[in-house]
Design a protein around this motif. Structure first.
Motif, mmCIF file in Angstrom:
data_model
loop_
_atom_site.group_PDB
_atom_site.id
_atom_site.type_symbol
_atom_site.label_atom_id
_atom_site.label_comp_id
_atom_site.label_asym_id
_atom_site.label_seq_id
_atom_site.Cartn_x
_atom_site.Cartn_y
_atom_site.Cartn_z
ATOM 1 N N SER A 142 0.807 -1.111 0.165
ATOM 2 C CA SER A 142 -0.069 0.057 0.039
ATOM 3 C C SER A 142 0.996 1.221 -0.202
ATOM 4 N N LYS A 143 2.209 1.123 0.559
ATOM 5 C CA LYS A 143 3.226 2.168 0.401
ATOM 6 C C LYS A 143 3.890 2.480 -0.829
ATOM 7 N N VAL A 144 3.652 1.668 -1.758
ATOM 8 C CA VAL A 144 4.352 1.669 -3.247
ATOM 9 C C VAL A 144 3.618 2.708 -4.003
ATOM 10 N N LYS A 145 4.341 3.562 -4.603
ATOM 11 C CA LYS A 145 3.751 4.600 -5.356
ATOM 12 C C LYS A 145 3.737 4.344 -6.729
ATOM 13 N N LEU A 146 2.716 4.207 -7.369
ATOM 14 C CA LEU A 146 2.133 3.591 -8.454
ATOM 15 C C LEU A 146 2.110 4.735 -9.658
ATOM 16 N N ILE A 147 2.880 4.588 -10.820
ATOM 17 C CA ILE A 147 2.960 5.803 -11.901
ATOM 18 C C ILE A 147 2.621 4.939 -12.951
ATOM 19 N N PRO A 148 1.987 5.844 -14.267
ATOM 20 C CA PRO A 148 1.815 4.927 -15.519
ATOM 21 C C PRO A 148 3.082 4.749 -15.978
ATOM 22 N N ASN A 149 3.199 3.572 -16.508
ATOM 23 C CA ASN A 149 4.541 3.182 -17.375
ATOM 24 C C ASN A 149 4.284 3.501 -18.970
ATOM 25 N N ASP A 150 5.263 4.391 -19.256
ATOM 26 C CA ASP A 150 5.257 4.841 -20.660
ATOM 27 C C ASP A 150 7.043 4.803 -20.950
ATOM 28 N N ILE A 151 7.642 3.869 -20.445
ATOM 29 C CA ILE A 151 8.892 3.583 -20.615
ATOM 30 C C ILE A 151 9.382 2.763 -21.899
ATOM 31 N N THR A 152 10.031 3.483 -22.676
ATOM 32 C CA THR A 152 10.763 2.781 -23.867
ATOM 33 C C THR A 152 12.266 2.013 -23.506
ATOM 34 N N ASP A 153 13.000 2.805 -22.818
ATOM 35 C CA ASP A 153 14.365 2.323 -22.471
ATOM 36 C C ASP A 153 14.479 2.200 -20.958
ATOM 37 N N GLU A 154 14.504 1.023 -20.481
ATOM 38 C CA GLU A 154 14.276 0.786 -18.760
ATOM 39 C C GLU A 154 15.551 1.161 -18.370
ATOM 40 N N PRO A 155 16.743 0.654 -18.902
ATOM 41 C CA PRO A 155 17.941 1.025 -17.659
ATOM 42 C C PRO A 155 18.188 2.802 -18.044
ATOM 43 N N ALA A 156 17.700 3.561 -19.119
ATOM 44 C CA ALA A 156 17.767 4.794 -19.133
ATOM 45 C C ALA A 156 17.009 5.647 -18.083
ATOM 46 N N ALA A 157 15.783 4.982 -18.197
ATOM 47 C CA ALA A 157 14.659 5.604 -17.164
ATOM 48 C C ALA A 157 15.033 5.416 -15.642
ATOM 49 N N LEU A 158 15.759 4.367 -15.450
ATOM 50 C CA LEU A 158 16.509 4.124 -14.108
ATOM 51 C C LEU A 158 17.626 5.225 -13.577
ATOM 52 N N ALA A 159 18.235 5.254 -14.969
ATOM 53 C CA ALA A 159 19.449 6.153 -14.420
ATOM 54 C C ALA A 159 19.046 7.741 -14.399
ATOM 55 N N ALA A 160 17.836 7.864 -14.907
ATOM 56 C CA ALA A 160 17.340 9.453 -14.842
ATOM 57 C C ALA A 160 16.431 9.398 -14.040
#
Length: 359
Positions: free
Chosen positions: A188-206
């Motif tokens: 219940s404490k996990v924040k959920l946001i919509p997934n519009d990611i195309t490059d997973e490593p880059a999204a995590l790094a950013a």
């Protein structure tokens, strides 16, 4: 690969609605969809072409997205002539907007790629889709959660208080809730946001997100190729109920009933393709790259080769042979869906067969 597949997770409720809509538009009795499937699959089986003075039975195979290393054995079998040796002319096509399963059910393709979890909505209906899983492409579920190295999300409990990019699928979220809470965290404490990611490593790094559901054979390998340090945990390692089959090869039921020998020949040639890919990952990856007529793999040759090195070991893994579906594992996941009210009926024992596999 991951994006194409997980988009289907988000479409479970939509798929179910489409199934009911199709049933409402069909005739009574066996249904308009089943009738069309019978006519289309029979016509496809009887439609032959001449090649080198030999009649070949035409087969249409629908992928679940753009070509990737889950599909390598198909391209190997095609390019090394394994299908032709069995008297088959196999055309590999892209899925329509409404998905490979619906195309296969309607008889527009005799075989297609799907997954056990996304099949649930297709089977959980008064008018289930006209499909059956006939082979496992991979023996184990290679999906899990990828996160930035050192953020403490190397276990599910670490997702507590972090941001997760979701496709808002009931099965996806129920899976995460189960593994997080069972590990001592608080979903219940996990924040959920919509997934519009195309490059997973880059999204995590950013820092666009903290955690993403990926398939290790593509997303995890891609992180290594991009030199992005990531943590990862497999769902199957947290709870064995999540070691379900993804992806699988499905077939049109009417085609299976009317042409069992052709189905067996197709799977025998496909098995040879995957066995070749196990023994020759470099050559097999090159055949995948050569067979890709979508252009989606252009520029990703190193990723394809690295992914193939990993995934070739996953095609059979600890099973006795390629394609085998273990009934206990299949049924355990569908029982879990029913117990958690994710399906309206218990699908245990439904949706799969090993009857068309060779030795």
């Amino acid at each position: 690969m991951k994006k194409d597949y997980l988009k289907k997770l988000a479409a479970l409720s939509v798929a179910a609605a489409m199934v009911f809509s199709m049933a409402a538009c069909g005739n009574t009795g066996t249904g308009n969809n089943a009738g069309n499937a019978s006519e289309s699959s029979s016509a496809a089986a009887e439609n032959t072409s001449k090649k080198d003075n030999k009649k070949l039975t035409k087969i249409t195979f629908c992928l679940d997205g753009t070509p990737n290393t889950n599909h390598t054995g198909l391209y190997v079998a095609q390019q090394l002539g394994y299908y032709e040796q069995e008297g088959l002319d196999v055309q590999i096509v892209q899925p329509p907007e409404d998905g490979a399963a619906l195309m296969c059910s309607a008889g527009q393709a005799q075989f297609a790629i799907a997954a056990q979890d996304t099949m649930a909505a297709s089977l959980d209906s008064d008018a289930p889709l006209n499909i059956t899983a006939v082979a496992a492409v991979l023996q184990h579920n290679t999906s899990g959660i990828m996160s930035r190295k050192g953020d403490g999300i190397d276990t599910p409990a670490g997702m507590t208080g972090k941001t997760y990019s979701t496709w808002e699928s009931p099965i996806e979220l129920a899976t995460l809730e189960t593994v997080v809470n069972e590990d001592g965290g608080d979903f219940s404490k996990v924040k959920l946001i919509p997934n519009d990611i195309t490059d997973e490593p880059a999204a995590l790094a950013a820092h666009q997100t903290d955690a993403i559901w990926v398939f290790y054979g593509w997303g995890g390998i891609n992180a290594k190729q991009e030199n992005t340090d990531c943590d990862f945990f497999f769902f199957k390692d947290i709870n064995p109920v999540f070691d379900y089959y993804t992806p699988v090869i499905i077939a049109n039921n009417t085609f299976l009933q009317e042409h069992p020998d052709i189905a067996k020949k197709f799977l025998e040639a496909t098995q040879k393709g995957y066995e070749y890919a196990i023994q020759n990952p470099v050559d097999a990856a090159n055949m995948l790259l050569a067979g890709d007529n979508t252009g989606s793999l252009k520029g990703s040759e190193e990723l394809v080769q690295a992914s193939q090195q990993y995934i070739s070991d996953q095609y059979i893994a600890d099973a006795a042979k390629w394609g085998f579906i273990d009934a206990d594992r299949w049924n355990a996941f569908y029982s879990w869906l029913a117990e958690n009210n994710l399906t309206s009926t218990d699908l245990t024992g439904k949706g799969f067969t090993n009857d068309y596999l060779g030795n």
